[in-house]
Design a protein around this motif. Sequence first.
Motif, PDB file in Angstrom:
ATOM      1  N   ALA A 206     -59.162  89.041  82.489  1.00 48.07           N
ATOM      2  CA  ALA A 206     -59.342  87.598  82.561  1.00 48.07           C
ATOM      3  C   ALA A 206     -60.762  87.190  82.183  1.00 48.07           C
ATOM      4  O   ALA A 206     -60.962  86.140  81.564  1.00 48.07           O
ATOM      5  CB  ALA A 206     -59.015  87.098  83.968  1.00 48.07           C
ATOM      6  N   SER A 207     -61.755  88.004  82.534  1.00 51.07           N
ATOM      7  CA  SER A 207     -63.147  87.629  82.282  1.00 51.07           C
ATOM      8  C   SER A 207     -63.444  87.516  80.795  1.00 51.07           C
ATOM      9  O   SER A 207     -64.317  86.736  80.390  1.00 51.07           O
ATOM     10  CB  SER A 207     -64.091  88.644  82.928  1.00 51.07           C
ATOM     11  OG  SER A 207     -63.866  89.944  82.412  1.00 51.07           O
ATOM     12  N   THR A 208     -62.730  88.290  79.967  1.00 49.96           N
ATOM     13  CA  THR A 208     -62.951  88.181  78.524  1.00 49.96           C
ATOM     14  C   THR A 208     -62.477  86.827  78.003  1.00 49.96           C
ATOM     15  O   THR A 208     -63.087  86.250  77.103  1.00 49.96           O
ATOM     16  CB  THR A 208     -62.212  89.308  77.784  1.00 49.96           C
ATOM     17  OG1 THR A 208     -60.805  89.224  78.053  1.00 49.96           O
ATOM     18  CG2 THR A 208     -62.697  90.671  78.253  1.00 49.96           C
ATOM     19  N   VAL A 209     -61.388  86.318  78.581  1.00 54.43           N
ATOM     20  CA  VAL A 209     -60.878  85.015  78.165  1.00 54.43           C
ATOM     21  C   VAL A 209     -61.729  83.893  78.751  1.00 54.43           C
ATOM     22  O   VAL A 209     -61.973  82.871  78.093  1.00 54.43           O
ATOM     23  CB  VAL A 209     -59.405  84.855  78.588  1.00 54.43           C
ATOM     24  CG1 VAL A 209     -58.847  83.517  78.124  1.00 54.43           C
ATOM     25  CG2 VAL A 209     -58.566  85.989  78.026  1.00 54.43           C
ATOM     26  N   LEU A 210     -62.187  84.063  79.985  1.00 53.99           N
ATOM     27  CA  LEU A 210     -63.020  83.040  80.614  1.00 53.99           C
ATOM     28  C   LEU A 210     -64.315  82.838  79.837  1.00 53.99           C
ATOM     29  O   LEU A 210     -64.818  81.713  79.726  1.00 53.99           O
ATOM     30  CB  LEU A 210     -63.335  83.427  82.060  1.00 53.99           C
ATOM     31  CG  LEU A 210     -62.148  83.578  83.019  1.00 53.99           C
ATOM     32  CD1 LEU A 210     -62.641  83.837  84.425  1.00 53.99           C
ATOM     33  CD2 LEU A 210     -61.254  82.363  82.979  1.00 53.99           C
ATOM     34  N   GLY A 211     -64.851  83.924  79.286  1.00 55.93           N
ATOM     35  CA  GLY A 211     -66.048  83.808  78.478  1.00 55.93           C
ATOM     36  C   GLY A 211     -65.834  82.957  77.247  1.00 55.93           C
ATOM     37  O   GLY A 211     -66.752  82.299  76.749  1.00 55.93           O
ATOM     38  N   TYR A 212     -64.622  82.946  76.754  1.00 58.58           N
ATOM     39  CA  TYR A 212     -64.284  82.112  75.591  1.00 58.58           C
ATOM     40  C   TYR A 212     -64.452  80.630  75.928  1.00 58.58           C
ATOM     41  O   TYR A 212     -64.711  79.813  75.043  1.00 58.58           O
ATOM     42  CB  TYR A 212     -62.842  82.407  75.174  1.00 58.58           C
ATOM     43  CG  TYR A 212     -62.445  81.804  73.842  1.00 58.58           C
ATOM     44  CD1 TYR A 212     -62.781  82.442  72.658  1.00 58.58           C
ATOM     45  CD2 TYR A 212     -61.748  80.608  73.780  1.00 58.58           C
ATOM     46  CE1 TYR A 212     -62.422  81.896  71.436  1.00 58.58           C
ATOM     47  CE2 TYR A 212     -61.388  80.053  72.570  1.00 58.58           C
ATOM     48  CZ  TYR A 212     -61.724  80.707  71.397  1.00 58.58           C
ATOM     49  OH  TYR A 212     -61.387  80.154  70.188  1.00 58.58           O
TER      50      TYR A 212
END
Length: 260
Positions: A206-212
């Motif tokens: 999820a953190s990779t998408v949140l960074g987006y």
Amino acid sequence: MNATLPERQFSEKWHVKGILSVLLFVLIFIGSGYNTGATANFSWDQFWDLLIRMMHPDWSFVSAIITPIAETIQMALVGTLLGTIIAIPFSLLAARNIVKNTYLRGIIRFFLNLVRALPDLLLAAVFVAIVGIGPMAGVGALTIFSFGMISKLFYEAIETIDDGPIESLTSVGANGVQKIVFAVIPQVMNQFLSYFLYTLEINVRASTVLGYLGAGGVGLYLDQTLSLFRSDRTAVVILAILVVVIIVDGVSNRLREALA
């Protein structure tokens, strides 16, 4: 004595209900796609062009994303840890065998249901608006998300424990805190650690998408490379995310198997 097998109906023999259910699902899926216009603007030419350009990664960009990758893992770890710490007292208050007051338990569970209803992307957008772009927004979003999920897993695990140790401590005059520390926690510690690791797996993804969305980490670089049409660098970011997720999942699965 010869036993005869019961005759199956035509629908059971040929799995008519199952086949019709699958066909109905496919028709609904296709119809929904056309009604929402999901297939209207798709270009196969652009898709293949993007795929071909991504097949030539810019490996020199690897050094630039090492720090964001580490930041992404740190966001997931800190968010999961904080969410777990907050979830422990709430899960105890929501457990049926710990709190006998139906109204208090109902209020706690209703609050936890509200928290779980908030998607992580919405939480990230809210925290970006509150604290600005950066890892703090990601940590805040993952903390709330982890709290909602872990609290439910924790109180369900607590409700499955053996009540014998609690009754024994009650008979010798132990207070509530002593019963939790010496009778409840030892029985669910392995499950707690397993749920923590499972949530950490989810949060790394999820953190990779949140960074987006601006919540820090490597997802911010994914957004930048896509915006600049640097498909070669986008491929490097995606491959790095894939490697990190595979490693974290593998380590987490091994640890959870050891705790089982």
